[in-house]
Scaffold this motif. Structure first.
Motif, PDB file in Angstrom:
ATOM      1  N   ASP A   1      16.730  25.388  39.179  1.00  0.00           N
ATOM      2  CA  ASP A   1      17.224  26.337  37.965  1.00  0.00           C
ATOM      3  C   ASP A   1      17.298  27.835  38.084  1.00  0.00           C
ATOM      4  N   ASN A   2      17.070  28.089  39.537  1.00  0.00           N
ATOM      5  CA  ASN A   2      17.428  29.770  39.934  1.00  0.00           C
ATOM      6  C   ASN A   2      18.930  29.805  39.689  1.00  0.00           C
ATOM      7  N   ILE A   3      19.230  30.929  39.333  1.00  0.00           N
ATOM      8  CA  ILE A   3      20.848  31.431  39.402  1.00  0.00           C
ATOM      9  C   ILE A   3      20.919  32.218  40.420  1.00  0.00           C
ATOM     10  N   LEU A   4      22.105  32.011  41.237  1.00  0.00           N
ATOM     11  CA  LEU A   4      22.482  33.107  42.282  1.00  0.00           C
ATOM     12  C   LEU A   4      24.059  33.605  41.967  1.00  0.00           C
ATOM     13  N   GLY A   5      23.934  34.978  41.863  1.00  0.00           N
ATOM     14  CA  GLY A   5      25.187  35.633  41.459  1.00  0.00           C
ATOM     15  C   GLY A   5      25.996  36.507  42.419  1.00  0.00           C
ATOM     16  N   PHE A   6      27.036  36.222  42.601  1.00  0.00           N
ATOM     17  CA  PHE A   6      27.852  37.127  43.488  1.00  0.00           C
ATOM     18  C   PHE A   6      28.564  38.161  42.445  1.00  0.00           C
ATOM     19  N   CYS A   7      28.226  39.238  42.499  1.00  0.00           N
ATOM     20  CA  CYS A   7      28.830  40.440  41.537  1.00  0.00           C
ATOM     21  C   CYS A   7      29.379  41.585  41.884  1.00  0.00           C
ATOM     22  N   PRO A   8      30.690  41.812  42.160  1.00  0.00           N
ATOM     23  CA  PRO A   8      31.197  42.783  42.616  1.00  0.00           C
ATOM     24  C   PRO A   8      31.272  44.304  41.545  1.00  0.00           C
ATOM     25  N   GLY A   9      31.047  45.413  42.097  1.00  0.00           N
ATOM     26  CA  GLY A   9      31.074  46.508  40.883  1.00  0.00           C
ATOM     27  C   GLY A   9      32.261  46.529  40.028  1.00  0.00           C
ATOM     28  N   LEU A  10      32.109  47.465  39.294  1.00  0.00           N
ATOM     29  CA  LEU A  10      33.201  47.321  38.154  1.00  0.00           C
ATOM     30  C   LEU A  10      34.368  48.026  39.020  1.00  0.00           C
ATOM     31  N   PHE A  11      34.442  48.986  39.752  1.00  0.00           N
ATOM     32  CA  PHE A  11      35.251  49.564  40.507  1.00  0.00           C
ATOM     33  C   PHE A  11      35.801  48.875  41.855  1.00  0.00           C
ATOM     34  N   THR A  12      34.980  47.931  41.961  1.00  0.00           N
ATOM     35  CA  THR A  12      35.238  47.240  43.317  1.00  0.00           C
ATOM     36  C   THR A  12      36.535  46.760  43.431  1.00  0.00           C
ATOM     37  N   GLY A  13      37.508  47.034  44.705  1.00  0.00           N
ATOM     38  CA  GLY A  13      38.701  46.638  44.677  1.00  0.00           C
ATOM     39  C   GLY A  13      39.687  47.577  44.134  1.00  0.00           C
ATOM     40  N   THR A  14      39.529  48.581  43.404  1.00  0.00           N
ATOM     41  CA  THR A  14      40.425  49.514  42.626  1.00  0.00           C
ATOM     42  C   THR A  14      40.635  50.606  43.756  1.00  0.00           C
ATOM     43  N   PRO A  15      41.514  51.506  43.443  1.00  0.00           N
ATOM     44  CA  PRO A  15      41.936  52.572  44.362  1.00  0.00           C
ATOM     45  C   PRO A  15      40.545  53.808  44.562  1.00  0.00           C
ATOM     46  N   ALA A  16      39.745  53.390  43.477  1.00  0.00           N
ATOM     47  CA  ALA A  16      38.508  54.591  43.657  1.00  0.00           C
ATOM     48  C   ALA A  16      37.710  54.488  44.965  1.00  0.00           C
ATOM     49  N   PRO A  17      37.806  55.743  45.910  1.00  0.00           N
ATOM     50  CA  PRO A  17      37.288  55.588  47.039  1.00  0.00           C
ATOM     51  C   PRO A  17      35.732  55.279  47.061  1.00  0.00           C
ATOM     52  N   PHE A  18      35.055  54.736  48.111  1.00  0.00           N
ATOM     53  CA  PHE A  18      33.802  54.483  48.117  1.00  0.00           C
ATOM     54  C   PHE A  18      33.226  53.490  47.301  1.00  0.00           C
ATOM     55  N   THR A  19      34.070  52.396  47.055  1.00  0.00           N
ATOM     56  CA  THR A  19      33.552  51.332  45.831  1.00  0.00           C
ATOM     57  C   THR A  19      34.075  50.112  46.283  1.00  0.00           C
ATOM     58  N   GLY A  20      33.728  49.778  47.611  1.00  0.00           N
ATOM     59  CA  GLY A  20      33.943  48.388  48.043  1.00  0.00           C
ATOM     60  C   GLY A  20      32.651  47.433  47.888  1.00  0.00           C
ATOM     61  N   ARG A  21      31.687  47.592  47.192  1.00  0.00           N
ATOM     62  CA  ARG A  21      30.329  47.144  47.314  1.00  0.00           C
ATOM     63  C   ARG A  21      30.278  46.010  46.437  1.00  0.00           C
ATOM     64  N   TYR A  22      29.577  44.928  46.763  1.00  0.00           N
ATOM     65  CA  TYR A  22      29.089  43.864  45.659  1.00  0.00           C
ATOM     66  C   TYR A  22      27.601  43.544  45.783  1.00  0.00           C
ATOM     67  N   MET A  23      27.196  42.840  44.599  1.00  0.00           N
ATOM     68  CA  MET A  23      25.608  42.778  44.643  1.00  0.00           C
ATOM     69  C   MET A  23      25.620  40.934  44.860  1.00  0.00           C
ATOM     70  N   VAL A  24      24.453  40.742  45.328  1.00  0.00           N
ATOM     71  CA  VAL A  24      23.970  39.367  45.164  1.00  0.00           C
ATOM     72  C   VAL A  24      22.836  39.321  44.277  1.00  0.00           C
ATOM     73  N   CYS A  25      22.528  38.384  43.372  1.00  0.00           N
ATOM     74  CA  CYS A  25      21.387  38.651  42.400  1.00  0.00           C
ATOM     75  C   CYS A  25      20.814  37.249  42.201  1.00  0.00           C
ATOM     76  N   GLY A  26      19.623  37.179  41.802  1.00  0.00           N
ATOM     77  CA  GLY A  26      19.031  36.157  41.358  1.00  0.00           C
ATOM     78  C   GLY A  26      17.373  36.058  41.467  1.00  0.00           C
ATOM     79  N   LYS A  27      16.497  35.292  41.525  1.00  0.00           N
ATOM     80  CA  LYS A  27      15.097  35.527  41.326  1.00  0.00           C
ATOM     81  C   LYS A  27      14.665  35.340  42.861  1.00  0.00           C
ATOM     82  N   SER A  28      13.818  36.562  43.375  1.00  0.00           N
ATOM     83  CA  SER A  28      13.526  36.489  44.766  1.00  0.00           C
ATOM     84  C   SER A  28      12.593  35.689  45.162  1.00  0.00           C
ATOM     85  N   PRO A  29      12.763  34.842  46.117  1.00  0.00           N
ATOM     86  CA  PRO A  29      11.591  34.091  46.822  1.00  0.00           C
ATOM     87  C   PRO A  29      10.438  34.838  47.420  1.00  0.00           C
TER      88      PRO A  29
END
Length: 660
Positions: free
Chosen positions: A57-85
């Motif tokens: 039932d846990n959900i594991l999400g791979f979620c890039p930022g709003l600006f990720t992959g755009t020309p905006a500098p310093f925005t190459g990040r993504y987040m992994v989310c879910g309930k922490s064990p």
């Protein structure tokens, strides 16, 4: 298609092997931006309350930022989310590299996994093609070999994020790795991925997103990058930063830390740009060890236990002979990473990422080790097996103290490699890798240590005070006795024990007041001022993370943030709306913990300075954290127990999240 984002979310049901695309309304993007903003919205509303973090039932999400992959500098990040064990509450982990943008290029703003596969699988996305492929032959391989095999099979244009044996064996502080060494490390989400029998994501995409004004976005990025590069090769700044380790005695004498840079707002961006570009985070290693920023000997030691003659072997130049090229995440003009070709490595190809400061400290002063070759091998091993080096260092330090106090004996460390056991100890570099292998393989005492120091201390009688954790997570390599404001973040954030979660003092250590026009930060020693400053900083930092920004961009000077918003999305974002968005994200993360019964301030007393040290840089320092926490709760709109107030939820359009 909307401007600036893809407009679709992909749901993957691992139990049934099915896919479903969802198209959220623009209102959701405006309210949550991206990254763990979107992750928090979808996971909170869809996850089963009280679920087992390692269950279906846990959900594991791979979620890039709003600006990720755009020309905006310093925005190459993504987040992994879910309930922490590891903590039992909200979990997220941030990573750079080049994996986040490919999620967008495949057409998605987030990919979320539910259920558990009945066999090991990996997700393959090739533009419109989506498939869950058999990963049985990949199970048990490290992430480097996994990436190599998947690229051999599918092509060089694919990007891979994978778990190693850490995630497969459900080590509760394991992470998810891309680019052979960029890791979404904290919260134990690699164990969640392993519990779902999901070995990897292998993605290629060529979809383009729409922009409100693509030409303007590129123009803004070029202008910003050019200004940065002018200072990154300045010889005067280079000379000043190269001599920094020579000043540590005076910094310690006058109780000066890295916060001095924040007080030099005009020159601070120039310094940070230069040393990040040339040396990366290891620039801080000797300074931090010498000034009390780095915890020594599991928080019971001092600089006298690990003096400069030892720490200097881990200095910013230690990796220089091995550096073959710089490494930068997608869209990074500074490139603070490095690829090394290091003969001391115990791997055939001898290639590795340069260890970051946190790793150098966790396997340096924290365990009294100054052998750089050992740190190199530890870093590569943990990267390959997908294990958080911060928590791993904390767990090793905990185990070494258990040995020192006689709670663990030689026979506790029996294993296939050492059938008669071995006895690790402070500064015994040769014993650290065997100990880490026990943990990663869940063998012998490693099976207990793989639960984290907090949980292990419940199973090893008399060891509770040795587990330097907050809410179950090992603390990072920044001793709050040096910067007490950090403890407010360690204790009160929904992801406890994290130095990057939004601490006002950590932001002010750099030149964050020169990042975005209309947003500035203040702090103070008084609890009310500190709490107010923390609440303000947290609101900014959650939005900042959700956009996909790198932590260090806030310290590199003025950024064309509002202009970039208009060019990419067409939105006329204001400071007030951005801060309210960050407030909404933080409140939803906190409400998740409220629902899961995970709001607690359970910080190791030693880290608070209880009892206070009688000598050294932390002499007589005790942190009374409760007044600061209560002030922060008041200013962020939570009650005295940390539960978001009804009026706060209503103000932030989260009324449907009220606990019944």
């Amino acid at each position: 298609m909307p401007n600036g984002y893809m407009g679709k979310i992909l749901w993957v049901d691992l139990s049934n092997g099915t896919f479903e695309e969802e198209t959220p309304p623009e209102e959701i993007y405006r309210k949550y931006l991206g990254g763990y903003g979107l992750g928090a919205y979808f996971i909170y509303s869809r996850i089963k309350p009280g679920c087992d973090p390692l269950g279906p039932d846990n959900i594991l999400g791979f979620c890039p930022g709003l600006f990720t992959g755009t020309p905006a500098p310093f925005t190459g990040r993504y987040m992994v989310c879910g309930k922490s064990p590891l903590t039992g509450g909200w979990g997220d982990a941030n990573s750079g590299g080049h994996f986040g943008p490919v999620i967008k290029q495949a057409g998605y703003d987030a990919i979320l996994f539910t259920g558990i596969s009945d066999k090991p699988v990996y997700l393959l996305i090739d533009n419109e093609r989506k498939e869950l492929c058999d990963a049985s032959e990949l199970w048990g391989t490290d992430i480097v070999r996994t990436e190599e095999k998947l690229i051999e099979r599918h092509g060089k244009s694919f990007k891979v994020a994978a778990i190693g044996k850490g995630g497969e064996n459900k080590v509760l502080f394991s992470g998810i790795v891309c680019d052979r060494g960029r890791i979404a490390a904290r919260s134990g989400l690699g164990a969640v991925m392993g519990s779902k029998n999901l070995k990897a994501l292998c993605i290629r995409g060529s979809l383009k997103r729409n922009y409100a004004d693509r030409t303007k976005a590129i123009e803004l990025a070029k202008d910003y990058n050019q200004k940065l590069k002018l200072t990154m090769t300045n010889p005067m700044i280079g000379m000043l930063t190269s001599m920094s380790d020579n000043f540590t005695f005076f910094m310690r004498l006058f109780n000066i830390g890295f916060d001095i840079a924040g007080k030099l707002q005009g020159i601070a961006p120039l310094l940070f740009r230069y040393f990040f570009h040339r040396w990366g985070t290891p620039y801080a290693t000797v300074i931090s060890h010498e000034t009390g920023d780095t915890p020594i000997k599991n928080y019971i030691g001092d600089v006298s236990d690990f003096p400069k003659r030892l720490s200097k072997k881990l200095n910013k130049h230690a990796s220089s002979p091995y550096k073959t090229k710089a490494f930068g995440c997608f869209g990074c003009p500074v490139q603070c990473g490095a690829i090394l070709t290091a003969p001391p490595l115990d791997y055939a190809d001898k290639e590795t990422h340069r260890p970051e400061y946190e790793t150098m400290a966790a396997f340096g002063g924290l365990i009294l080790n100054n052998d750089f070759n050992t740190v190199l091998n530890i870093n590569e091993y943990l990267n390959r097996e997908g294990v958080d080096t911060i928590s791993a260092g904390g767990v090793v330090a905990y185990a070494l103290e258990c040995v020192e106090k006689g709670l663990l004996k030689k026979n506790d460390f029996e294993c296939r490699e050492f059938p008669d056991g071995f006895l690790p100890g402070w500064g015994k570099a040769e014993t650290i890798m065997p100990l880490l292998k026990l943990i990663v393989n869940r063998e012998g005492i490693g099976d207990v240590l793989a639960l984290g120091a907090g949980a292990a201390s419940e199973r090893i009688p008399g060891s509770k005070e040795f587990a330097v954790t907050s809410g179950g997570q090992e603390l990072p390599m920044h001793d709050a006795r040096k910067m007490p404001g950090l403890m407010l973040t360690y204790a009160a954030d929904p992801t406890p024990g994290r130095h990057t979660a939004g601490g006002v003092d950590f932001l002010l250590m750099g030149s964050a007041n020169r990042f975005a026009k209309g947003i500035s930060f203040k702090s103070g020693k008084d609890p009310d001022k500190k709490g107010a400053g923390q609440a303000h900083a947290v609101k900014f930092k959650q939005a900042f993370n959700a956009m996909g920004f790198c932590e260090f961009s806030a310290w590199c000077g003025w950024y064309p943030l509002w202009e970039m918003f208009r060019a990419i999305t067409g939105w006329d974002m204001t400071p007030e709306e951005l801060l309210k968005t960050g407030w909404r994200i933080q409140t939803l993360r906190q409400q998740f913990n409220a629902r899961e019964g995970a709001i607690k301030i359970d910080v190791n007393r030693r880290a608070l300075g209880i009892p206070p040290r009688k000598n050294g840089v932390h002499k007589n320092v005790t942190i009374d954290i409760e007044p600061f926490v209560q002030s922060y709760y008041k200013h962020i709109g939570f009650d005295e127990k940390g539960f978001p107030k009804k009026e706060t939820l209503e103000l932030l359009c989260l009324a449907d999240c009220l606990l019944r």
